[in-house]
Design a protein around this motif. Structure first.
Motif, short mmCIF file in Angstrom:
data_model
loop_
_atom_site.label_atom_id
_atom_site.label_comp_id
_atom_site.label_asym_id
_atom_site.label_seq_id
_atom_site.Cartn_x
_atom_site.Cartn_y
_atom_site.Cartn_z
N VAL A 142 0.88 -1.18 0.00
CA VAL A 142 0.00 0.00 0.00
C VAL A 142 0.91 1.23 0.00
CG1 VAL A 142 -1.75 1.33 1.20
CG2 VAL A 142 -1.85 -1.17 1.24
N GLU A 143 0.74 2.07 -1.00
CA GLU A 143 1.57 3.27 -1.14
C GLU A 143 0.67 4.49 -1.05
OE1 GLU A 143 3.51 5.10 -4.98
OE2 GLU A 143 4.83 3.50 -4.24
N ILE A 144 1.00 5.41 -0.14
CA ILE A 144 0.19 6.60 0.10
C ILE A 144 1.05 7.84 -0.12
CG2 ILE A 144 -1.20 7.87 1.79
CD1 ILE A 144 -1.55 5.05 3.18
N ARG A 145 0.53 8.79 -0.89
CA ARG A 145 1.24 10.04 -1.13
C ARG A 145 0.33 11.21 -0.73
NH1 ARG A 145 4.55 6.93 -0.99
NH2 ARG A 145 6.12 6.33 -2.54
N VAL A 146 0.90 12.19 -0.04
CA VAL A 146 0.13 13.34 0.43
C VAL A 146 0.77 14.64 -0.06
CG1 VAL A 146 -0.57 12.06 2.49
CG2 VAL A 146 1.42 13.59 2.61
N PRO A 147 0.01 15.75 -0.08
CA PRO A 147 0.61 17.04 -0.42
C PRO A 147 1.60 17.47 0.65
CG PRO A 147 -1.81 17.12 -0.51
CD PRO A 147 -1.44 15.85 0.17
N GLU A 148 2.49 18.37 0.31
CA GLU A 148 3.52 18.82 1.26
C GLU A 148 2.98 19.72 2.35
OE1 GLU A 148 6.63 20.27 -1.66
OE2 GLU A 148 7.86 19.14 -0.26
N ASN A 149 1.80 20.35 2.15
CA ASN A 149 1.31 21.29 3.15
C ASN A 149 0.20 20.71 4.02
OD1 ASN A 149 -0.40 21.30 0.91
ND2 ASN A 149 -0.92 23.46 1.10
N VAL A 150 0.22 19.37 4.23
CA VAL A 150 -0.61 18.75 5.26
C VAL A 150 0.32 18.16 6.31
CG1 VAL A 150 -2.37 18.16 3.54
CG2 VAL A 150 -0.73 16.42 4.27
N SER A 151 -0.25 17.74 7.45
CA SER A 151 0.52 17.02 8.45
C SER A 151 0.26 15.53 8.27
CB SER A 151 0.13 17.46 9.86
OG SER A 151 0.53 18.80 10.10
#
Length: 220
Positions: A142-151
């Motif tokens: 499972v690979e998860i990517r998030v924006p840089e301006n979230v925690s």
């Protein structure tokens, strides 16, 4: 990183503007100085840029002074996220991808069994401050990517597998927090920021609140 280098939130700006408003009412600064300093408040990007604007005023040295950014908690607030998933993403002997412009629910469950799941939040629409992704990988990933301006926070384990979450602090008090809970059994779970990707509407929401507070303090 020094506290003065942290990105200031609109709550920090609001407290600084309150100090300036009180100083104007007490006659400590002129109307012209007040207008000039308030303009500086809403241009400020960091806590360090706010401090000089009120350093010579008594309110800055009491409980009403600017407050440093507080990191997101390691767990969601009780009752903030329901136990039932808003969406399930599953891959059994296959692959599944969730990406693009989509609305993130408060809870998403991801299951990879002899398969792979990719969840990309870099262009997603966040309607909730706290988001939980529960991930289970059995002989899969499972690979998860998030924006840089979230925690980003993680809580999980790997059993003959791996669980890796790159802790991330937005620096903005009102930014969404993504919590990844997971278990990798002979599989892998990974969550980290996608470099160069930001939540564009987060900046718009913050700007709208800042302008609203500015109008309030200027008496419009």
């Amino acid at each position: 990183m020094a506290a003065t280098e942290l990105r200031c939130s609109d709550a920090d700006r609001d407290r600084t503007a309150d100090i300036l408003r009180d100083a104007l009412a007490e006659g400590r600064i002129t109307a012209e100085e007040h207008a000039e300093r308030v303009e500086g408040v809403f241009r400020a990007k960091t806590v360090g840029e706010l401090e000089p604007l009120v350093r010579d005023l008594p309110g800055a040295h009491g409980a009403g002074g600017t407050r440093a950014y507080e990191p997101a908690p390691n767990h969601p607030a009780p009752g903030a996220v329901p136990p039932v998933a808003d969406e399930n993403v599953a891959a059994v002997f296959s692959s599944a991808v969730r990406k693009g412009r989509w609305r993130v629910g408060r809870r998403t469950h991801a299951y990879a069994i002899f398969g792979s799941v990719e969840i990309d939040l870099s262009e997603a629409i966040f309607e909730h401050r706290q988001v939980v992704i529960k991930a289970v990988a059995i002989f899969g990933s499972v690979e998860i990517r998030v924006p840089e301006n979230v925690s980003l926070r993680g809580n999980g384990a790997g059993v003959l597998g791996s669980f890796e979450v790159s802790t991330l602090d937005s620096g903005e008090q009102d930014a969404p927090v993504v919590y990844v809970d997971g278990l990798g059994i002979l599989g892998s779970i990974e969550a980290k920021p996608k470099r160069g990707k930001m939540i564009e509407d987060l900046l718009d929401r913050i700007s709208d609140r800042v302008h609203g507070q500015m109008r309030k303090h200027l008496g419009h």
